[in-house]
Motif scaffolding. Structure first.
Motif, mmCIF file in Angstrom:
data_model
loop_
_atom_site.group_PDB
_atom_site.id
_atom_site.type_symbol
_atom_site.label_atom_id
_atom_site.label_comp_id
_atom_site.label_asym_id
_atom_site.label_seq_id
_atom_site.Cartn_x
_atom_site.Cartn_y
_atom_site.Cartn_z
ATOM 1 N N ALA A 460 0.827 -1.219 0.000
ATOM 2 C CA ALA A 460 0.000 0.000 0.000
ATOM 3 C C ALA A 460 0.862 1.269 0.000
ATOM 4 N N GLN A 461 0.393 2.272 -0.724
ATOM 5 C CA GLN A 461 1.021 3.593 -0.689
ATOM 6 C C GLN A 461 0.579 4.311 0.591
ATOM 7 N N LYS A 462 1.398 5.253 1.056
ATOM 8 C CA LYS A 462 1.077 5.986 2.284
ATOM 9 C C LYS A 462 -0.228 6.768 2.179
ATOM 10 N N THR A 463 -0.576 7.133 0.926
ATOM 11 C CA THR A 463 -1.794 7.939 0.720
ATOM 12 C C THR A 463 -3.033 7.080 0.467
ATOM 13 N N ASP A 464 -2.846 5.739 0.348
ATOM 14 C CA ASP A 464 -4.001 4.853 0.189
ATOM 15 C C ASP A 464 -4.807 4.825 1.485
ATOM 16 N N TRP A 465 -6.009 4.280 1.384
ATOM 17 C CA TRP A 465 -6.896 4.217 2.560
ATOM 18 C C TRP A 465 -7.018 2.788 3.052
ATOM 19 N N TRP A 466 -6.954 2.662 4.381
ATOM 20 C CA TRP A 466 -6.952 1.355 5.063
ATOM 21 C C TRP A 466 -8.255 1.186 5.845
ATOM 22 N N LEU A 467 -8.842 -0.014 5.770
ATOM 23 C CA LEU A 467 -10.096 -0.286 6.492
ATOM 24 C C LEU A 467 -9.978 -1.597 7.256
ATOM 25 N N HIS A 468 -10.665 -1.646 8.398
ATOM 26 C CA HIS A 468 -10.678 -2.864 9.220
ATOM 27 C C HIS A 468 -11.904 -2.815 10.122
ATOM 28 N N VAL A 469 -12.549 -3.962 10.302
ATOM 29 C CA VAL A 469 -13.709 -4.007 11.190
ATOM 30 C C VAL A 469 -13.259 -3.613 12.600
ATOM 31 N N LYS A 470 -14.095 -2.886 13.302
ATOM 32 C CA LYS A 470 -13.725 -2.319 14.614
ATOM 33 C C LYS A 470 -13.727 -3.386 15.713
ATOM 34 N N ASP A 471 -12.585 -3.507 16.422
ATOM 35 C CA ASP A 471 -12.471 -4.328 17.641
ATOM 36 C C ASP A 471 -12.792 -5.809 17.451
ATOM 37 N N LEU A 472 -12.651 -6.314 16.223
ATOM 38 C CA LEU A 472 -12.900 -7.738 15.969
ATOM 39 C C LEU A 472 -11.858 -8.268 14.983
ATOM 40 N N PRO A 473 -11.607 -9.594 14.976
ATOM 41 C CA PRO A 473 -10.695 -10.145 13.964
ATOM 42 C C PRO A 473 -11.254 -9.939 12.565
ATOM 43 N N GLY A 474 -10.366 -9.616 11.637
ATOM 44 C CA GLY A 474 -10.805 -9.417 10.260
ATOM 45 C C GLY A 474 -9.650 -9.093 9.336
ATOM 46 N N SER A 475 -9.949 -8.952 8.055
ATOM 47 C CA SER A 475 -8.938 -8.685 7.037
ATOM 48 C C SER A 475 -8.583 -7.202 6.985
ATOM 49 N N HIS A 476 -7.345 -6.926 6.557
ATOM 50 C CA HIS A 476 -6.948 -5.563 6.220
ATOM 51 C C HIS A 476 -7.434 -5.303 4.793
ATOM 52 N N VAL A 477 -8.058 -4.168 4.579
ATOM 53 C CA VAL A 477 -8.570 -3.798 3.254
ATOM 54 C C VAL A 477 -7.922 -2.482 2.839
ATOM 55 N N ILE A 478 -7.414 -2.435 1.616
ATOM 56 C CA ILE A 478 -6.758 -1.230 1.103
ATOM 57 C C ILE A 478 -7.490 -0.719 -0.134
ATOM 58 N N ILE A 479 -7.864 0.573 -0.086
ATOM 59 C CA ILE A 479 -8.384 1.247 -1.289
ATOM 60 C C ILE A 479 -7.197 1.950 -1.937
ATOM 61 N N HIS A 480 -6.881 1.558 -3.172
ATOM 62 C CA HIS A 480 -5.712 2.123 -3.859
ATOM 63 C C HIS A 480 -6.070 3.473 -4.502
ATOM 64 N N SER A 481 -6.293 4.444 -3.632
ATOM 65 C CA SER A 481 -6.637 5.795 -4.087
ATOM 66 C C SER A 481 -6.403 6.755 -2.928
ATOM 67 N N ASP A 482 -5.967 7.970 -3.240
ATOM 68 C CA ASP A 482 -5.771 8.942 -2.159
ATOM 69 C C ASP A 482 -7.045 9.725 -1.859
ATOM 70 N N GLN A 483 -8.000 9.690 -2.803
ATOM 71 C CA GLN A 483 -9.278 10.384 -2.581
ATOM 72 C C GLN A 483 -10.432 9.506 -3.068
#
Length: 551
Positions: A460-483
């Motif tokens: 992932a680039q530093k400007t990409d966006w990272w998502l993860h379900v809150k406080d539970l086990p889950g996958s790391h998700v990356i949106i390859h976009s800065d906006q």
């Protein structure tokens, strides 16, 4: 299915043969200028015959059955596919060449019979078994032996009638004798070959809805054209009958596409349970051990709550030392810390009054020192439990291709000892799953901790966006976009929710932030990151959307 496969594969040539799983073989058949992977499954629960588009990985060493199929069937022509009456047996007729170049007719027979399911390669002219995917000796089945070199004896014939050759007078008698739909369905199932109870119910309803009931029987059977997944009694099932639209969950162009969709998760989960049995056992064992340790630490920590009592008793004994006699086993003294309420203090006759007081001070010091150690151990053990629960969750969501990464991680963390050959090979982490948002933005998903680390910290680039379900086990998700657009954020959040322990929940909290705000502490377990400054979205996992977006 036989009609569908004949239409697609007849006169095709066998190009490749593989056996990705113990009970399943795939013949890649070239027909009509296309390659079609034909799956023959003798799985005890998911036995079937279909063209599949599901990805699979070949084992490094082919089985004996695979080698035998390759010897006889590679390059062979598929002449026709036929069902034995309306029973659960389908024969694929091939013609190949022997070592002398003479024509060699072969039959590859699949018997779809629950735990007795099998795939059998037969020399047609000699009626001899060449090999079977499951060997059955005489000690297992006295009626017939399914071993290489044995005579091929067909499966015992059921005392049932082929419904496509049904006597309409008999159908009429059944209708008159059993007007109740469920009883009629049971009788139809007992009388005719190849009817599941839901199919028999459909036929019973169809016959009752037509004036000339018995004559409607062939029409009902001819109506086998609707590849549908339906919801019957709150359970998903599949059918080729035309059920009312209110019951249809999904429709498909072919039965093969339907079976791919219906069995994808079921079969994958079962394969993961089989292939990952060693990993699952390792995780469960360590999880159980750490949970017991945590329980013991909690008990020890609770015991340290008595430390102040020991200090107070020591001080009271020191203050009133002149009242203590060595012959005493117990003394009652006023507690000046609690309005002089009397406190009973046990004493040892083997110790002097002063030594008894020192004994209480030593217990106090020991317990106070233990608190810091127990709290530190408790913190580490809780982190270990959380990590193992995360791994357990990943296996529940894994596909068979994800297991090598999880195995490598368990070995890396010291939970598992690999064979020497595997230890010497450098493990290559599999690529993350790829998705494409509705607006064309690419989204990547790590399916396990090694993939998560590589995706979030290296790809992932530093400007990409990272998502993860809150406080539970889950996958790391990356949106390859800065906006990313709001629509893309919501779609990525649904993917994150789907690939998490909250998959079955209706309203899932998903954190999102830019990758540059992520940080991995030194010595942290694989997949573990910390972050701050996140925002949160609330979404509902949507499997249909996930399938649409997957690349």
């Amino acid at each position: 299915m036989v009609q569908e496969l004949n239409h697609t594969l007849q006169n095709g040539r066998v190009m490749r043969i593989s056996q990705p799983y113990p009970n399943e073989v795939i013949l890649t058949i070239r027909a009509q200028r296309k390659n079609y992977p034909l799956l023959l499954s003798a799985h005890p629960t998911y036995a079937r015959l279909q063209i599949t588009q599901q990805p699979f990985t070949n084992p490094p060493v082919p089985t004996n059955f695979t080698m035998m199929l390759r010897k006889y069937l590679e390059g062979a022509h598929l002449l026709t596919i036929e069902q034995v009456e309306n029973d659960r047996i389908v024969n694929l007729h091939f013609t190949s060449r022997n070592e002398l170049g003479d024509s060699l007719p072969l039959i590859l027979s699949i018997e779809i019979m629950g735990r007795h399911s099998n795939v059998i390669l037969i020399k047609q002219e000699e009626n001899k078994i060449i090999d079977t995917i499951k060997h059955v000796g005489i000690d297992q089945n006295r009626y017939r032996t399914l071993l290489p070199g044995a005579d091929y004896i067909p499966a015992p014939k059921q005392e049932k009638v082929n419904p496509f050759k049904a006597d309409l007078d008999k159908v009429e008698n059944l209708l008159k004798s059993f007007p109740n739909r469920e009883v009629l369905a049971q009788k139809l199932q007992i009388t005719y070959q190849g009817l599941a109870f839901n199919s028999a119910l459909y036929l019973a309803d169809y016959l009752h809805q037509h004036d000339n009931q018995a004559k409607a029987f062939p029409d009902a059977l001819a109506n086998l054209k609707h590849a549908q997944i339906v919801k019957l009694n709150q359970k998903l099932d599949f059918t080729a009958f035309n059920y009312p639209e209110t019951q249809v969950v999904a429709s498909f162009e072919s039965l093969s596409m339907l079976l791919d969709d219906f069995y994808r998760q079921k079969a994958d989960f079962d394969r993961v349970m089989q292939q990952g049995a060693k990993l699952i056992h390792t995780i469960k064992t360590n999880l159980s051990k750490n949970r017991k340790k945590l329980k013991k630490l909690d008990q020890e920590l609770a015991a340290t709550q008595n430390a102040e009592d020991y200090r107070i008793k020591g001080e009271l004994l020191t203050t009133y030392l002149h009242q203590v006699d060595r012959s005493m086993e117990q003394i009652e003294l006023p507690n000046y810390y609690a309005d002089n309420q009397p406190v009973k203090i046990a004493l040892s006759k083997q110790l002097t009054p002063s030594q008894n007081a020192q004994k209480y001070f030593k217990r106090y010091t020991k317990l106070k020192n233990a608190v810091a150690y127990i709290e530190e151990q408790s913190k580490k053990t809780r982190a270990e439990v959380a990590y193992l629960e995360n791994l357990q969750s990943q296996i529940e969501l894994a596909s068979p291709s994800d297991l090598p990464d999880i195995e490598a991680e368990l070995a890396q963390e010291g939970y598992l000892r690999l064979k020497k050959q595997k230890r010497q090979q450098k493990h290559k982490v599999a690529k993350p799953a790829q998705f494409k948002a509705s607006d064309g933005t690419f989204i990547s998903v790590g399916k396990n901790n090694l993939q998560n680390d590589r995706l979030s910290l290296k790809i992932a680039q530093k400007t990409d966006w990272w998502l993860h379900v809150k406080d539970l086990p889950g996958s790391h998700v990356i949106i390859h976009s800065d906006q990313p657009s709001e629509e893309t954020l919501i779609e990525a959040a649904k993917i994150a929710a789907y690939y998490s322990k909250a998959r079955a929940s209706a309203n899932v909290a998903v954190d999102y932030l830019q990758v540059k705000k992520l940080r991995k502490p030194n010595g942290a377990k694989p997949g573990y990151v910390i972050y701050e400054g996140q925002q949160t979205l609330y979404v509902t996992p949507d499997e249909k959307l996930i399938k649409q977006l997957q690349v």
